[in-house]
Design an enzyme around this catalytic site. Sequence first.
Site, PDB file in Angstrom:
ATOM      1  N   THR A 131       0.813  -1.224   0.000  1.00  0.00           N
ATOM      2  CA  THR A 131       0.000   0.000   0.000  1.00  0.00           C
ATOM      3  C   THR A 131       0.840   1.264   0.000  1.00  0.00           C
ATOM      4  O   THR A 131       1.953   1.302   0.500  1.00  0.00           O
ATOM      5  CB  THR A 131      -1.013   0.105   1.165  1.00  0.00           C
ATOM      6  OG1 THR A 131      -0.326   0.098   2.406  1.00  0.00           O
ATOM      7  CG2 THR A 131      -2.015  -1.014   1.142  1.00  0.00           C
ATOM      8  N   THR A 149      -3.062   0.359  -3.561  1.00  0.00           N
ATOM      9  CA  THR A 149      -2.154  -0.772  -3.373  1.00  0.00           C
ATOM     10  C   THR A 149      -2.120  -1.679  -4.592  1.00  0.00           C
ATOM     11  O   THR A 149      -3.103  -1.778  -5.330  1.00  0.00           O
ATOM     12  CB  THR A 149      -2.565  -1.603  -2.138  1.00  0.00           C
ATOM     13  OG1 THR A 149      -1.613  -2.652  -1.939  1.00  0.00           O
ATOM     14  CG2 THR A 149      -3.939  -2.223  -2.317  1.00  0.00           C
ATOM     15  N   ASN A 151      -0.560  -4.596  -3.605  1.00  0.00           N
ATOM     16  CA  ASN A 151      -0.322  -5.690  -2.664  1.00  0.00           C
ATOM     17  C   ASN A 151       1.167  -5.995  -2.529  1.00  0.00           C
ATOM     18  O   ASN A 151       1.864  -5.287  -1.820  1.00  0.00           O
ATOM     19  CB  ASN A 151      -1.121  -6.938  -3.032  1.00  0.00           C
ATOM     20  CG  ASN A 151      -1.365  -7.829  -1.812  1.00  0.00           C
ATOM     21  OD1 ASN A 151      -1.518  -7.336  -0.705  1.00  0.00           O
ATOM     22  ND2 ASN A 151      -1.403  -9.131  -2.010  1.00  0.00           N
ATOM     23  N   GLU A 170      -4.018  -8.659  -5.909  1.00  0.00           N
ATOM     24  CA  GLU A 170      -4.943  -8.549  -4.779  1.00  0.00           C
ATOM     25  C   GLU A 170      -5.691  -9.846  -4.486  1.00  0.00           C
ATOM     26  O   GLU A 170      -6.265 -10.002  -3.403  1.00  0.00           O
ATOM     27  CB  GLU A 170      -5.955  -7.428  -5.036  1.00  0.00           C
ATOM     28  CG  GLU A 170      -5.385  -6.037  -4.877  1.00  0.00           C
ATOM     29  CD  GLU A 170      -4.850  -5.789  -3.481  1.00  0.00           C
ATOM     30  OE1 GLU A 170      -5.477  -6.237  -2.508  1.00  0.00           O
ATOM     31  OE2 GLU A 170      -3.797  -5.157  -3.363  1.00  0.00           O
ATOM     32  N   ASP A 173      -5.253 -11.462  -1.210  1.00  0.00           N
ATOM     33  CA  ASP A 173      -5.916 -10.987   0.005  1.00  0.00           C
ATOM     34  C   ASP A 173      -7.183 -11.765   0.341  1.00  0.00           C
ATOM     35  O   ASP A 173      -7.822 -11.490   1.360  1.00  0.00           O
ATOM     36  CB  ASP A 173      -6.251  -9.494  -0.122  1.00  0.00           C
ATOM     37  CG  ASP A 173      -5.049  -8.620   0.193  1.00  0.00           C
ATOM     38  OD1 ASP A 173      -4.000  -9.171   0.557  1.00  0.00           O
ATOM     39  OD2 ASP A 173      -5.160  -7.387   0.070  1.00  0.00           O
ATOM     40  N   SER A 201      -9.578  -6.104   3.335  1.00  0.00           N
ATOM     41  CA  SER A 201      -8.331  -5.341   3.372  1.00  0.00           C
ATOM     42  C   SER A 201      -8.210  -4.618   4.706  1.00  0.00           C
ATOM     43  O   SER A 201      -9.151  -4.561   5.498  1.00  0.00           O
ATOM     44  CB  SER A 201      -8.272  -4.331   2.221  1.00  0.00           C
ATOM     45  OG  SER A 201      -8.887  -3.109   2.574  1.00  0.00           O
ATOM     46  N   SER A 202      -7.021  -4.055   4.924  1.00  0.00           N
ATOM     47  CA  SER A 202      -6.756  -3.289   6.145  1.00  0.00           C
ATOM     48  C   SER A 202      -6.730  -1.787   5.890  1.00  0.00           C
ATOM     49  O   SER A 202      -6.409  -1.011   6.795  1.00  0.00           O
ATOM     50  CB  SER A 202      -5.402  -3.708   6.739  1.00  0.00           C
ATOM     51  OG  SER A 202      -5.379  -5.073   7.057  1.00  0.00           O
ATOM     52  N   GLY A 222       1.211  -0.428   4.867  1.00  0.00           N
ATOM     53  CA  GLY A 222       1.863  -1.496   5.614  1.00  0.00           C
ATOM     54  C   GLY A 222       0.993  -2.697   5.893  1.00  0.00           C
ATOM     55  O   GLY A 222       1.200  -3.408   6.880  1.00  0.00           O
ATOM     56  N   GLY A 223      -0.019  -2.935   5.055  1.00  0.00           N
ATOM     57  CA  GLY A 223      -0.829  -4.135   5.230  1.00  0.00           C
ATOM     58  C   GLY A 223      -1.547  -4.159   6.563  1.00  0.00           C
ATOM     59  O   GLY A 223      -2.161  -3.172   6.982  1.00  0.00           O
TER      60      GLY A 223
END
Length: 244
Positions: A131, A149, A151, A170, A173, A201-202, A222-223
């Site tokens: 991201t 992102t 990923n 992606e 994910d 996702s975060s 940073g995921g």
Amino acid sequence: GILTMEDLRNYKVDVVDAMSANVMGYNVHGMPPPSSGTLGLAMVLNILDSYGSLDAAKGNLGLHRLIEALKHMFAARMNLGDPNFVDISKTMSEMLSPTYAKKIQQRIFDNTTFSADYYMYRWSQLRDHGTSHFCIVDADRNAVSMTTTVNFVFGAGMLSPSTGIVLNNEMDDFSTPTEISPDKLPPAPANFIKSNKRPLSSMTPLIVTKDDQVVGVIGGSGGMYIIPAVTQVFINHFVLGMDP
């Protein structure tokens, strides 16, 4: 792979309204599911707010409480998925509920921590990656908080020769039904892959308002570290009074 040209031709960008949550006297506006960021931040802040004093977030004890709240949040978020495919209304309601947050707060002890099963983990964690994020506020107080992102580093490792766009990966994910082993929790069914479905996702791009005025724009990269990082920035500035 399992993607087809027909899948790509049928893909449409899903434009939806931001979701809003009132936390600690502020309104946060951010991504709805399948992003877990806005819900996750709201749940953690409601847990800390349920102590009844801003001092609850201060010092080493405040950090311990934050970490414990995050553990409960990460367990809850794995029940989320694309709302166009799975019913996540109960999970969303709980993650936004101050009453539910108080119940979780009562499971947090100031002098100890616990093994993973105590935090009601049912599914293995999604470990998303990458991201990029930027925040913009102009002279007229128009605000943008944007997370994007591909990923992994350079996404799928493929570049479109006609557009120069790096293709994402992606699909990683999604939770994978076949990733089952005796030493791991099972994958989360709400996040299993399906045609036209969007993965969990975060991402946590946020615009923060108070009395209908923009008071902050936050986000991160940073995921799975995004939600804890953005939550800490919110707490440090809006609760503990630290400078940006």
